[in-house]
Design an enzyme around this catalytic site. Structure first.
Site, PDB file in Angstrom:
ATOM      1  CD  GLU A 108      -2.918   1.249   0.280  1.00 26.22           C
ATOM      2  OE1 GLU A 108      -2.363   1.725  -0.714  1.00 26.22           O
ATOM      3  OE2 GLU A 108      -4.139   1.314   0.465  1.00 26.22           O
ATOM      4  CG  ASP A 109      -0.907   4.867  -1.405  1.00 27.61           C
ATOM      5  OD1 ASP A 109      -1.586   4.259  -0.547  1.00 27.61           O
ATOM      6  OD2 ASP A 109      -1.407   5.717  -2.170  1.00 27.61           O
ATOM      7  CG  ASP A 112      -4.334   9.485   7.167  1.00 32.31           C
ATOM      8  OD1 ASP A 112      -3.800   9.822   8.235  1.00 32.31           O
ATOM      9  OD2 ASP A 112      -5.077  10.252   6.519  1.00 32.31           O
ATOM     10  CG  PHE A 161      -2.838  15.868   1.793  1.00 32.92           C
ATOM     11  CD1 PHE A 161      -3.674  14.778   2.002  1.00 32.92           C
ATOM     12  CD2 PHE A 161      -2.599  16.279   0.490  1.00 32.92           C
ATOM     13  CE1 PHE A 161      -4.257  14.107   0.927  1.00 32.92           C
ATOM     14  CE2 PHE A 161      -3.178  15.621  -0.589  1.00 32.92           C
ATOM     15  CZ  PHE A 161      -4.014  14.533  -0.362  1.00 32.92           C
ATOM     16  CB  ILE A 162       2.723  13.806   1.271  1.00 36.04           C
ATOM     17  CG1 ILE A 162       2.234  12.366   1.536  1.00 36.04           C
ATOM     18  CG2 ILE A 162       3.377  14.387   2.515  1.00 36.04           C
ATOM     19  CD1 ILE A 162       3.339  11.350   1.633  1.00 36.04           C
ATOM     20  CG  ASP A 168      -4.517  10.779  -5.694  1.00 33.29           C
ATOM     21  OD1 ASP A 168      -4.369   9.945  -4.787  1.00 33.29           O
ATOM     22  OD2 ASP A 168      -5.634  11.189  -6.060  1.00 33.29           O
ATOM     23  NE  ARG A 174      -3.229   8.168  -8.732  1.00 35.64           N
ATOM     24  CZ  ARG A 174      -3.788   7.884  -7.557  1.00 35.64           C
ATOM     25  NH1 ARG A 174      -3.028   7.597  -6.522  1.00 35.64           N
ATOM     26  NH2 ARG A 174      -5.091   7.894  -7.420  1.00 35.64           N
TER      27      ARG A 174
HETATM   28  P1  IMP Z   1      -6.936   5.867   5.698  1.00 39.26           P
HETATM   29  O1  IMP Z   1      -7.244   7.083   6.519  1.00 39.26           O
HETATM   30  O2  IMP Z   1      -5.807   5.067   6.305  1.00 39.26           O
HETATM   31  O3  IMP Z   1      -8.173   5.046   5.462  1.00 39.26           O
HETATM   32  O4  IMP Z   1      -6.410   6.367   4.300  1.00 39.26           O
HETATM   33  C1  IMP Z   1      -7.288   6.467   3.234  1.00 39.26           C
HETATM   34  C2  IMP Z   1      -6.639   6.905   1.970  1.00 39.26           C
HETATM   35  O5  IMP Z   1      -6.438   8.299   2.053  1.00 39.26           O
HETATM   36  C3  IMP Z   1      -5.293   6.360   1.577  1.00 39.26           C
HETATM   37  O6  IMP Z   1      -5.345   5.102   0.944  1.00 39.26           O
HETATM   38  C4  IMP Z   1      -4.857   7.410   0.592  1.00 39.26           C
HETATM   39  O7  IMP Z   1      -5.443   7.174  -0.665  1.00 39.26           O
HETATM   40  C5  IMP Z   1      -5.439   8.662   1.185  1.00 39.26           C
HETATM   41  N1  IMP Z   1      -4.429   9.452   1.922  1.00 39.26           N
HETATM   42  C6  IMP Z   1      -4.209   9.516   3.247  1.00 39.26           C
HETATM   43  N2  IMP Z   1      -3.218  10.381   3.544  1.00 39.26           N
HETATM   44  C7  IMP Z   1      -2.835  10.885   2.340  1.00 39.26           C
HETATM   45  C8  IMP Z   1      -1.818  11.848   1.957  1.00 39.26           C
HETATM   46  O8  IMP Z   1      -1.077  12.424   2.768  1.00 39.26           O
HETATM   47  N3  IMP Z   1      -1.720  12.103   0.627  1.00 39.26           N
HETATM   48  C9  IMP Z   1      -2.501  11.486  -0.321  1.00 39.26           C
HETATM   49  N4  IMP Z   1      -3.429  10.592  -0.009  1.00 39.26           N
HETATM   50  C10 IMP Z   1      -3.593  10.292   1.316  1.00 39.26           C
HETATM   51 MG    MG Z   2      -4.398   4.225  -1.264  1.00 42.76          MG
END
Ligand code: IMP
Ligand code: MG
Length: 187
Positions: A108-109, A112, A161-162, A168, A174
């Protein structure tokens, strides 16, 4: 000529400033690959599950360094957002290999809050893998609310936020190999 890291980028209405150069990303990923190689060497039942779109650059870099045998498969998560407070239900699309009884490594990238990953873990569990591990490029420990282990993290981040290296802002950003962070403009 490619963009120099000292320049800001603008995506839609937002400005992003240089944050982490690709050279550092590369080092972090190589270090993570070394840890993961020790874990998975000799495991002949490995499936790497790359979560598109965000993880495409991380996956290429990581798998290129890893040097272990494994099936590489790509999935997408589709979010059906309710129109009020019903939240998000993620569905796994495109899983084209049998994971029953196998060691699944999710690539995963970013993790969060961890909610997206929780949904993915829940739906994979229904297919009875022997084990599911998580490898993520970025992890935001201050935001994380999950109660599962994020086993392999290339780099921890503060609550910024990156974009870049696969991540993206509404579809843009991206393709930059360096990481940029959102500039909060006040006043
Ligand atoms: P979650 O809060 O862990 O469910 O993250 C949900 C999604 O938010 C991730 O899969 C990313 O697609 C997006 N995301 C969270 N933080 C960032 C960021 O800093 N930059 C870009 N996308 C983010
Ligand atoms: Mg993602």
């Amino acid at each position: 000529m490619s963009k120099q890291l000292h320049e800001n980028i603008v995506l839609y209405d937002k400005k992003f400033a240089p944050f982490i150069p690709y050279s550092e990303i590369k080092e972090r990923v190589a270090a993570l690959a070394n840890r993961m190689r020790k874990e998975y060497e000799g495991n002949n039942n490995l499936v790497f599950l790359v979560v598109l779109n965000g993880a495409f650059m991380f996956a290429a870099e990581l798998l290129g360094e890893l040097d272990v045998n494994g099936v590489v498969s790509f999935i997408k998560l589709s979010s059906y957002r309710g129109n009020s407070t019903t939240g998000v239900v993620d569905d796994v699309l495109g899983l084209d290999c049998n994971i029953e009884g196998r060691t699944v490594v999710i690539i995963e990238d970013i993790v969060d809050t961890g909610i997206t990953m929780q949904h993915l873990l829940d739906s994979l569990k229904k297919k009875h893998p022997a084990r599911v591990d998580i490898a993520t490029m970025f992890f935001k420990p201050e935001s994380f609310r999950g109660n599962y282990e994020v086993k392999f993290v290339a780099m921890e981040l503060p609550k910024e936020f990156i974009v870049g290296f696969g991540l993206d802002y509404d579809g843009l950003g991206r393709n930059y190999k360096d990481i940029y962070k959102l500039v909060n403009e006040r006043g």
